[in-house]
Design a protein around this motif. Structure first.
Motif, mmCIF file in Angstrom:
data_model
loop_
_atom_site.group_PDB
_atom_site.id
_atom_site.type_symbol
_atom_site.label_atom_id
_atom_site.label_comp_id
_atom_site.label_asym_id
_atom_site.label_seq_id
_atom_site.Cartn_x
_atom_site.Cartn_y
_atom_site.Cartn_z
ATOM 1 N N LEU A 85 1.015 -1.366 0.061
ATOM 2 C CA LEU A 85 -0.011 -0.044 -0.029
ATOM 3 C C LEU A 85 1.030 1.238 0.071
ATOM 4 O O LEU A 85 0.723 2.108 -0.701
ATOM 5 C CB LEU A 85 -0.651 0.118 1.316
ATOM 6 C CG LEU A 85 -1.934 -0.996 1.375
ATOM 7 C CD1 LEU A 85 -2.651 -0.785 2.562
ATOM 8 C CD2 LEU A 85 -2.979 -1.157 0.237
ATOM 9 N N ASN A 86 2.118 1.242 0.765
ATOM 10 C CA ASN A 86 2.974 2.088 0.700
ATOM 11 C C ASN A 86 3.489 2.561 -0.639
ATOM 12 O O ASN A 86 3.610 3.695 -1.072
ATOM 13 C CB ASN A 86 3.907 2.070 1.591
ATOM 14 C CG ASN A 86 3.673 2.068 3.185
ATOM 15 O OD1 ASN A 86 2.377 2.713 3.405
ATOM 16 N ND2 ASN A 86 4.547 1.251 4.093
ATOM 17 N N ARG A 87 3.755 1.523 -1.289
ATOM 18 C CA ARG A 87 4.451 1.643 -2.637
ATOM 19 C C ARG A 87 3.326 2.322 -3.643
ATOM 20 O O ARG A 87 3.698 2.934 -4.421
ATOM 21 C CB ARG A 87 4.862 0.127 -3.272
ATOM 22 C CG ARG A 87 6.158 -0.362 -2.487
ATOM 23 C CD ARG A 87 6.394 -1.670 -3.292
ATOM 24 N NE ARG A 87 7.173 -1.462 -4.290
ATOM 25 C CZ ARG A 87 7.239 -2.620 -5.467
ATOM 26 N NH1 ARG A 87 7.059 -3.747 -4.842
ATOM 27 N NH2 ARG A 87 7.660 -2.400 -6.384
ATOM 28 N N ILE A 88 2.017 2.021 -3.604
ATOM 29 C CA ILE A 88 1.161 2.538 -4.466
ATOM 30 C C ILE A 88 1.134 4.051 -4.162
ATOM 31 O O ILE A 88 0.769 4.772 -5.108
ATOM 32 C CB ILE A 88 -0.184 1.764 -4.415
ATOM 33 C CG1 ILE A 88 0.056 0.358 -5.019
ATOM 34 C CG2 ILE A 88 -1.243 2.404 -5.259
ATOM 35 C CD1 ILE A 88 -1.066 -0.373 -4.377
ATOM 36 N N ALA A 89 0.862 4.185 -2.797
ATOM 37 C CA ALA A 89 0.677 5.591 -2.508
ATOM 38 C C ALA A 89 1.778 6.680 -2.643
ATOM 39 O O ALA A 89 1.640 7.874 -2.910
ATOM 40 C CB ALA A 89 0.056 5.757 -0.695
ATOM 41 N N PHE A 90 2.746 6.159 -2.247
ATOM 42 C CA PHE A 90 4.208 7.125 -2.066
ATOM 43 C C PHE A 90 4.910 6.847 -3.121
ATOM 44 O O PHE A 90 6.049 7.827 -3.596
ATOM 45 C CB PHE A 90 4.832 6.878 -0.698
ATOM 46 C CG PHE A 90 4.334 7.182 0.375
ATOM 47 C CD1 PHE A 90 4.401 8.613 0.907
ATOM 48 C CD2 PHE A 90 3.397 6.589 0.956
ATOM 49 C CE1 PHE A 90 3.748 8.827 2.073
ATOM 50 C CE2 PHE A 90 2.819 6.641 2.414
ATOM 51 C CZ PHE A 90 3.003 7.957 2.836
ATOM 52 N N ILE A 347 -2.693 7.190 2.916
ATOM 53 C CA ILE A 347 -3.266 5.888 2.521
ATOM 54 C C ILE A 347 -4.713 5.863 2.267
ATOM 55 O O ILE A 347 -5.437 5.467 1.351
ATOM 56 C CB ILE A 347 -2.696 4.639 3.107
ATOM 57 C CG1 ILE A 347 -1.177 4.670 2.680
ATOM 58 C CG2 ILE A 347 -3.461 3.318 2.390
ATOM 59 C CD1 ILE A 347 -0.493 3.331 3.417
ATOM 60 N N ALA A 348 -5.305 6.366 3.608
ATOM 61 C CA ALA A 348 -6.699 6.327 3.651
ATOM 62 C C ALA A 348 -7.410 7.214 2.732
ATOM 63 O O ALA A 348 -8.409 6.894 2.201
ATOM 64 C CB ALA A 348 -7.215 6.618 5.248
ATOM 65 N N VAL A 349 -6.920 8.541 2.567
ATOM 66 C CA VAL A 349 -7.254 9.523 1.697
ATOM 67 C C VAL A 349 -7.165 8.864 0.340
ATOM 68 O O VAL A 349 -8.383 9.377 -0.635
ATOM 69 C CB VAL A 349 -6.805 10.847 1.983
ATOM 70 C CG1 VAL A 349 -7.275 11.940 0.990
ATOM 71 C CG2 VAL A 349 -7.420 11.371 3.586
ATOM 72 N N ASP A 350 -5.809 8.585 -0.173
ATOM 73 C CA ASP A 350 -5.772 8.158 -1.207
ATOM 74 C C ASP A 350 -6.654 7.024 -1.810
ATOM 75 O O ASP A 350 -7.293 7.099 -2.817
ATOM 76 C CB ASP A 350 -4.296 7.614 -1.526
ATOM 77 C CG ASP A 350 -3.783 7.499 -2.841
ATOM 78 O OD1 ASP A 350 -4.104 8.511 -3.544
ATOM 79 O OD2 ASP A 350 -3.031 6.563 -3.125
ATOM 80 N N TYR A 351 -7.074 6.095 -0.765
ATOM 81 C CA TYR A 351 -7.791 4.975 -1.322
ATOM 82 C C TYR A 351 -9.370 5.394 -1.466
ATOM 83 O O TYR A 351 -10.029 5.036 -2.212
ATOM 84 C CB TYR A 351 -7.719 3.832 -0.296
ATOM 85 C CG TYR A 351 -8.466 2.729 -0.530
ATOM 86 C CD1 TYR A 351 -7.875 1.779 -1.709
ATOM 87 C CD2 TYR A 351 -9.553 2.421 -0.152
ATOM 88 C CE1 TYR A 351 -8.620 0.714 -2.179
ATOM 89 C CE2 TYR A 351 -10.433 1.310 -0.459
ATOM 90 C CZ TYR A 351 -10.111 0.285 -1.502
ATOM 91 O OH TYR A 351 -10.808 -0.768 -1.886
ATOM 92 N N CYS A 352 -9.589 6.077 -0.323
ATOM 93 C CA CYS A 352 -11.172 6.322 -0.225
ATOM 94 C C CYS A 352 -11.519 7.556 -1.088
ATOM 95 O O CYS A 352 -12.701 7.545 -1.455
ATOM 96 C CB CYS A 352 -11.529 6.416 1.211
ATOM 97 S SG CYS A 352 -10.904 5.281 2.461
ATOM 98 N N LEU A 353 -10.600 8.406 -1.227
ATOM 99 C CA LEU A 353 -11.228 9.701 -1.919
ATOM 100 C C LEU A 353 -10.357 10.185 -3.284
ATOM 101 O O LEU A 353 -11.195 10.817 -4.190
ATOM 102 C CB LEU A 353 -11.233 10.985 -0.847
ATOM 103 C CG LEU A 353 -11.637 10.920 0.523
ATOM 104 C CD1 LEU A 353 -11.405 11.929 1.267
ATOM 105 C CD2 LEU A 353 -13.302 10.722 0.187
ATOM 106 N N VAL A 372 4.952 12.986 -5.059
ATOM 107 C CA VAL A 372 5.419 13.991 -4.206
ATOM 108 C C VAL A 372 4.428 14.606 -3.244
ATOM 109 O O VAL A 372 4.807 14.895 -2.236
ATOM 110 C CB VAL A 372 5.991 15.344 -4.954
ATOM 111 C CG1 VAL A 372 6.283 16.570 -4.164
ATOM 112 C CG2 VAL A 372 7.204 14.854 -6.144
ATOM 113 N N SER A 373 3.351 14.491 -3.627
ATOM 114 C CA SER A 373 2.140 14.909 -2.628
ATOM 115 C C SER A 373 1.976 14.286 -1.522
ATOM 116 O O SER A 373 1.987 14.659 -0.497
ATOM 117 C CB SER A 373 0.800 15.191 -3.637
ATOM 118 O OG SER A 373 0.431 13.696 -4.046
ATOM 119 N N ALA A 374 2.081 12.682 -1.748
ATOM 120 C CA ALA A 374 1.898 11.859 -0.536
ATOM 121 C C ALA A 374 3.279 12.020 0.246
ATOM 122 O O ALA A 374 3.071 11.874 1.462
ATOM 123 C CB ALA A 374 2.062 10.359 -1.276
#
Length: 430
Positions: A85-90, A347-353, A372-374
């Motif tokens: 999940l970190n790899r996808i978000a960051f 991760i929560a905001v990235d996945y949910c919103l 960069v945003s994450a």
């Protein structure tokens, strides 16, 4: 579930390898029955009145449950470990930094818990059997046992939890019953506060003691069939079991006017229970620490063999305990732990919103280099966590929660600001 040869560190857990929610809940519950959870209840009760202690424990457990439902639900929905999940978000480069912090922190706590385990066993040996034993065989045995358990993967940790939870439930009931035999519930409730302490500090202590486990909850909830099953397990373990275990510690501390759990158990004539809490609780907790360390490193460096990673990590943590260097490492581990708590908010905001589709299907293999945003939101949240721990900044008076909220808000605003920006392939942002 799959054998130790494949723990799905870099891919979603297949349907064939999922399990029922109760089995995963038992792993979370086993962590709640560990020594640090009992000690948190003792420490809170040593400061606050009985009524405030009850309120603090319920509020802290409710916050942990909410965060755990979000992180655990995402893990179950995606079937991915927290490190994927970190790899996808960051992005791959950003996640390498985040996952390194996770690995160092969890491996450090593995060593710290071996030290705690050794100290407790040595003390109980003196108190109960009047025998002095050297520390190194105890630490070597503990490190080897926990490493061996982790070597067999989630299946072994899950089976161990199912077997040991009933034992520690009996310990908890005996602790409560023995304490109430010393002082009635009315007497306990009449006890005033012993010090002036802010309500938020108590809630922060409850949350801080378990929140790292909530952040990496996807490591076990990814084996569930549906996100709702994660909710069931989190509510059972993070709310009900945590309140009961911390409450048992609080009741015992108040009744016997002592904040040392081992003293209390020996004084109540249940010294065997002290061994059960120390050995069984530390066994599962440290096996999970090592398991998550392996997932962290393997998701960042997938070419490495997970068995070699487990053996090397276990040996490193055990050797560190031998030299007692962890005594000077604790402050660093504390700050490192609270620094990566904001990761869950991003991760929560990235996945949910923002980008739910990025966590499913073929997009899992189309990872970006760095987002960069994450990364920026995480760094801002980590700064808030550190400032809160130093008393420089407070929104809710709970530093970890402030960090999650700030990181979530910053990431969402940055994503909104970047909507419509040109795509440049697998480089910086989507």
């Amino acid at each position: 579930m799959e054998t130790e040869a494949n723990e799905f560190a870099t891919e979603p857990v297949p349907d064939a390898n999922t399990v029922g929610w109760f089995r995963v809940a038992m792993v979370s519950a086993m962590v709640a029955f560990s020594l640090p959870t009992f000690l948190t209840g003792l420490e809170v009760a040593a400061v606050y009145s009985a009524a405030d202690t009850a309120s603090v424990l319920v509020a802290g457990a409710a916050i942990l449950t909410l965060l755990g439902c979000i992180t655990g639900g995402i893990g179950a929905a995606t079937r991915l470990s927290s490190y994927m999940l970190n790899r996808i978000a960051f992005g791959e480069r950003g996640a390498a930094l985040v996952n390194l912090a996770f690995a160092v922190s969890l491996l450090g706590w593995f060593g710290v818990n071996i030290d705690l385990f050794s100290d407790a066993v040595l003390r109980l040996s003196r108190d109960l059997f009047a025998r002095d034993i050297p520390a190194w065989p105890v630490e070597l045995f503990a490190g080897a046992l926990m490493t061996l358990t982790t070597f067999f993967g989630f299946r072994a940790i899950n089976l161990l939890s199912i077997l040991l939870v009933p034992v520690l439930m009996v310990v908890t009931v005996q602790l409560i019953a023995g304490s109430l035999a010393v002082a009635s519930l009315d007497e306990l409730m009449a006890r005033p506060a012993t010090a002036l302490a802010a309500y938020g500090n108590g809630v922060s202590a409850v949350v801080g003691g378990v929140i790292v486990g909530a952040v990496i909850l996807p490591d076990i909830t990814r084996f569930l069939r549906h996100w709702r099953h994660a909710i069931y397990g989190v509510v059972l373990s993070y709310f009900f079991v945590t309140i009961v275990v911390m409450g048992a510690g609080a009741i015992a501390s108040t009744a016997l006017v002592d904040d040392d759990l081992l003293n209390i158990l020996v004084a109540l004539g249940i010294g065997w229970a002290a061994f059960a809490v120390v050995i069984f609780g530390s066994w599962v907790l440290n096996s999970l620490n090592l398991y998550s360390t392996m997932l962290s490193v393997e998701s960042t460096l997938p070419a490495l063999n997970n068995r070699v990673l487990i053996l090397a990590s276990g040996a490193l943590g055990t050797v560190a305990a031998f030299f007692n260097i962890l005594e000077y490492f604790l402050d660093f581990l504390f700050y490192l732990s609270i620094a990566f708590v904001p990761v869950s908010g991003v991760i929560a905001v990235d996945y949910c919103l923002c980008r739910r589709e990025a966590y499913h299907g073929a997009r899992i293999r189309q990872l970006q280099a760095a987002r960069v945003s994450a990364i920026s939101a995480w760094l801002v949240g980590a700064a808030v966590a550190l400032m809160g721990s130093w008393g420089w900044f407070a929104l809710s008076s709970i530093a970890a929660i402030d960090a999650v909220l700030v990181a979530s808000a910053v990431y969402y605003l940055l994503q909104r600001a970047q909507r419509g920006a040109p795509v440049s392939g697998k480089t910086i942002e989507e």
